[in-house]
Design an enzyme around this catalytic site. Structure first.
Site, mmCIF file in Angstrom:
data_model
loop_
_atom_site.group_PDB
_atom_site.id
_atom_site.type_symbol
_atom_site.label_atom_id
_atom_site.label_comp_id
_atom_site.label_asym_id
_atom_site.label_seq_id
_atom_site.Cartn_x
_atom_site.Cartn_y
_atom_site.Cartn_z
ATOM 1 N N LYS A 285 39.610 47.768 43.433
ATOM 2 C CA LYS A 285 40.561 47.915 42.158
ATOM 3 C C LYS A 285 39.678 46.389 41.171
ATOM 4 O O LYS A 285 39.485 47.442 39.827
ATOM 5 C CB LYS A 285 41.888 46.776 42.014
ATOM 6 C CG LYS A 285 41.730 46.113 41.033
ATOM 7 C CD LYS A 285 43.036 44.832 40.876
ATOM 8 C CE LYS A 285 42.322 43.663 40.940
ATOM 9 N NZ LYS A 285 41.736 43.103 39.954
ATOM 10 N N ASN A 286 38.295 46.343 41.964
ATOM 11 C CA ASN A 286 37.342 44.955 40.970
ATOM 12 C C ASN A 286 36.241 46.837 40.085
ATOM 13 O O ASN A 286 35.827 46.338 39.547
ATOM 14 C CB ASN A 286 36.645 44.332 41.421
ATOM 15 C CG ASN A 286 37.837 43.114 41.481
ATOM 16 O OD1 ASN A 286 38.654 43.416 40.422
ATOM 17 N ND2 ASN A 286 37.737 42.025 41.587
ATOM 18 N N CYS B 75 45.405 37.144 34.926
ATOM 19 C CA CYS B 75 45.943 35.557 36.100
ATOM 20 C C CYS B 75 45.952 34.346 35.695
ATOM 21 O O CYS B 75 44.583 34.182 35.012
ATOM 22 C CB CYS B 75 45.116 35.982 37.383
ATOM 23 S SG CYS B 75 45.560 37.051 38.824
ATOM 24 N N ARG C 30 38.555 30.966 32.123
ATOM 25 C CA ARG C 30 38.164 32.450 31.773
ATOM 26 C C ARG C 30 37.712 33.130 30.406
ATOM 27 O O ARG C 30 38.398 33.829 29.602
ATOM 28 C CB ARG C 30 38.986 33.480 32.170
ATOM 29 C CG ARG C 30 39.784 33.157 33.724
ATOM 30 C CD ARG C 30 41.122 34.499 34.259
ATOM 31 N NE ARG C 30 39.925 34.721 35.140
ATOM 32 C CZ ARG C 30 40.061 36.120 35.406
ATOM 33 N NH1 ARG C 30 41.267 36.401 36.117
ATOM 34 N NH2 ARG C 30 38.771 36.897 36.429
ATOM 35 N N ASP D 72 37.736 35.751 45.274
ATOM 36 C CA ASP D 72 38.836 36.456 45.662
ATOM 37 C C ASP D 72 39.457 36.011 47.313
ATOM 38 O O ASP D 72 40.232 37.203 47.372
ATOM 39 C CB ASP D 72 39.047 37.934 44.782
ATOM 40 C CG ASP D 72 38.583 37.725 44.111
ATOM 41 O OD1 ASP D 72 39.114 36.532 43.180
ATOM 42 O OD2 ASP D 72 38.352 39.045 43.015
ATOM 43 N N VAL E 19 33.884 28.901 41.493
ATOM 44 C CA VAL E 19 33.851 30.382 39.964
ATOM 45 C C VAL E 19 34.790 30.008 39.564
ATOM 46 O O VAL E 19 34.139 29.947 38.398
ATOM 47 C CB VAL E 19 33.599 31.124 40.880
ATOM 48 C CG1 VAL E 19 33.783 32.582 39.859
ATOM 49 C CG2 VAL E 19 32.674 31.597 41.785
ATOM 50 N N ARG F 149 49.461 44.349 41.814
ATOM 51 C CA ARG F 149 48.033 44.489 40.548
ATOM 52 C C ARG F 149 47.024 45.129 41.712
ATOM 53 O O ARG F 149 46.297 45.361 40.843
ATOM 54 C CB ARG F 149 47.527 43.709 39.520
ATOM 55 C CG ARG F 149 49.008 42.564 38.632
ATOM 56 C CD ARG F 149 48.293 41.777 37.890
ATOM 57 N NE ARG F 149 46.974 42.363 38.037
ATOM 58 C CZ ARG F 149 46.337 40.681 37.406
ATOM 59 N NH1 ARG F 149 46.441 39.793 37.881
ATOM 60 N NH2 ARG F 149 44.872 41.236 37.768
#
Ligand code: UD1
Length: 417
Positions: A22-23, A116, A121, A304, A326, A396
Site C-alpha cells: 500500500k505504501n 489516521c 503529522r 507500522d 516516530v 484501507r
C-alpha cells in the site's frame, strides 16, 4: 457499517500470499502524473486507499482502470491542479500528488491533508523542499497553494527522514532544472520502489535507499510499466499473528530483507523462522518471550508494526517495553487491548506490556489502520468472541483480509450491523 467477529483460540496454520505494498502503490500512482500518457502498475492491491488515490487523479482529469491486479492510469487530459478537499482530507497520503502536480503544471492548490489520527503529522518538510526549489507557498483557511514558473534543483536537508517528504521532493525534483540533493532522506524500501519507477520513466535518481538522494532533473518523463514491491507490513502482520497464536505459517511474496527488524525480534521472542527465496516460514512457540522494541525510521523497527507487536506481546512470559519514536500519539490501541484484559502501562512514548495468561473477547474498535490489525491479532489470542468495529480503517490497507484470515484457520465473520 460492518464489523469483524473473531472467535479466539485457533492456531493459525497454512499459507498466505502478501499483496503489493500500500505504501508503495500510493506514491507510484501519484508519480504517473509526471508524464503524459498511459502508465501501468502491476501487482497493485485493491484497497480503499488506492480507490481514494484513483479518485484524486480522476478529479484532476486523469482516468484510471483496475483490472486483475493491474492499475492503468491515463494522464493525457489533465484539466485541474486542485484536488477536492473531501478526498484530500480523507487520506493524508493524497498530499503526495503535490510534488508531481507542481512539477507538471507549475501550480497546485489543495486542502491540508487528513488520515489516521496518530499525531499532528505536519507537512512542513514537504513545503520546505518545494520552497527550496523555488516554489511560492501560501496557506490560507486550511488550503495550501504552491506555484512557480519553474522548479530548480537545490540542496535540501530534512530535519527528520520523512517518507512522504522524501517522495514528494524526489518527484518534484525529477522535472526541476538542475541537481537536487536530499540529505537525511528516508531510506524505506518504498522510496527505492518509487525511484525505480521514476528512473524507468526517464528520471536520473541515484542513492535512493541511502540517506542522500541525488536527482538530476530532466525536461520530460515518459509513462511506464512497473510492478509494486510486496507489502512488508502486511507480511509482518501475518508473522506476528502466527507468533501470537503459536501457529505455523508460510508467508509468500515477501522480500525478507525488508523485514529484518521484524524477523529479528520475532526470533528473539522465541519463534522459529526459515527464510526462503520469496517466502518466510514461521513457527510460533507455546509462549513468547518478552521483548524491548523501539520504533525508528528504516532500517529500524517500523512504527507500522508497533501496534501488532503490542497485541502479540500481551500474553508473553513477562514484561516487554515498547518505545514509539516516530509518531507522538500512536498508543490508542493500548486502551482497546486493555478492554480485552491486557496489562499495559503508558508513560509518554513508552509502554510497558506485562504479559497476562489470557485475553478475553470484548467489543473493541480499530482506532487506526495498524491498530485494526492489532485487534485482529489480540482477538485470535482471546478466549471467546471479539467484535471489532470501525473496520473501514483495516480496509484501507489489508487486501482481502477476511478471506486470507479464513484460509489460515481464523474463525472469522464479516457482519453488517
Ligand atoms: C509514511 C507511511 C506510514 C508510516 C510512516 C512512517 C505512507 C503512505 N505512509 O507516512 O504508514 O507510518 O511513513 O514510517 O507511506 N513529519 C514532520 N514534518 C513533515 C513530515 C513528517 O514533522 O513535513 C513527521 C511526522 O509528524 C512524523 C514523522 O515525521 O512524526 C514521520 O512521518 P513521515 O515519515 O512523513 O510519514 P508519512 O510519509 O506520512
Amino acid at each position: 457499517m460492518k464489523k469483524i467477529l473473531i472467535e479466539g483460540g485457533a492456531k493459525l496454520l497454512g499459507e498466505v500470499t502478501v499483496s503489493g505494498a500500500k505504501n508503495s502503490v500510493l506514491p507510484l500512482i501519484a508519480a504517473t502524473l509526471l508524464a503524459e500518457g498511459v502508465s501501468c502498475i502491476d501487482d497493485s492491491p485493491w484497497l480503499s486507499d488506492v480507490d481514494c488515490m484513483c479518485r484524486v487523479l480522476e478529479s484532476l482529469g486523469a482516468s484510471t482502470c483496475f483490472d486483475n491486479g493491474t492499475l492503468t492510469v491515463n494522464t493525457r487530459n489533465l484539466s485541474s491542479s486542485e484536488p477536492p478537499g473531501e478526498l484530500v482530507r480523507k487520506m493524508r497520503a493524497s498530499f503526495i500528488v503535490m510534488g508531481p502536480l507542481l512539477a507538471r503544471t507549475g501550480r497546485v492548490c489543495m486542502s491540508l491533508p487528513g488520515g489516521c489520527a496518530i499525531g499532528a503529522r505536519p507537512i512542513d518538510l514537504h513545503l520546505k523542499g518545494f520552497e527550496a526549489m523555488g516554489a511560492r507557498i501560501s496557506i490560507d483557511h486550511g488550503f495550501i497553494e504552491a506555484s512557480t514558473p519553474h522548479l530548480f534543483g537545490s540542496r535540501i536537508y530534512l530535519d527528520f527522514p520523512s517518507v512522504g517528504a522524501t517522495e514528494n521532493i524526489m518527484m518534484a525534483a525529477s522535472l526541476a532544472d538542475g541537481l537536487t540533493i536530499i540529505e537525511n532522506a528516508a531510506m524505506e524500501p518504498e522510496i527505492i520502489d518509487l525511484a525505480n519507477l521514476l528512473n524507468v520513466m526517464g528520471a536520473h535518481i541515484r542513492g535512493a535507499g541511502t540517506n542522500t538522494v541525488r536527482i538530476e532533473g530532466v525536461e520530460k518523463l515518459q509513462p511506464a510499466r512497473h510492478t509494486v514491491i510486496p507489502d512488508r507490513i502486511e507480511a509482518g502482520s501475518f508473522l506476528a499473528m502466527a507468533a501470537a497464536t503459536g501457529g505455523e505459517l508460510i508467508v509468500n511474496n515477501v522480500l525478507a530483507e525488508h523485514l529484518q527488524p521484524v524477523t529479528a525480534k520475532l526470533q528473539e521472542a522465541g519463534c522459529f523462522m526459515e527464510i526462503g527465496y520469496d517466502s518466510i516460514h514461521i513457527l510460533g512457540p507455546d509462549k513468547l518471550e518478552p521483548l524491548d522494541v523501539k520504533t525508528l525510521p528504516y532500517p529500524g523497527f517500523p512504527t507500522d508494526m508497533q501496534a501488532q507487536f503490542m497485541a502479540m506481546l500481551a500474553c508473553c512470559r513477562g514484561a516487554s517495553t515498547i518505545t514509539e519514536t516516530v509518531f507522538e500519539n500512536r498508543f490508542m490501541h493500548a486502551d482497546e487491548l486493555m478492554k480485552m484484559g491486557a496489562d499495559i502501562e503508558i508513560d509518554g512514548n513508552c509502554a510497558i506490556v506485562n504479559g497476562v495468561s489470557r485475553l478475553k473477547g470484548a467489543q473493541v474498535n480499530a482506532t487506526d489502520l495498524r491498530a485494526g490489525a492489532a485487534m485482529v491479532i489480540a482477538a485470535q489470542m482471546a478466549k471467546g468472541v471479539t467484535e471489532i468495529g470501525c473496520i473501514e480503517h483495516i480496509e484501507r490497507g489489508y487486501e482481502d483480509f477476511v478471506t486470507k484470515l479464513e484460509k489460515i484457520g481464523t474463525r472469522v465473520k464479516l457482519v453488517d450491523v
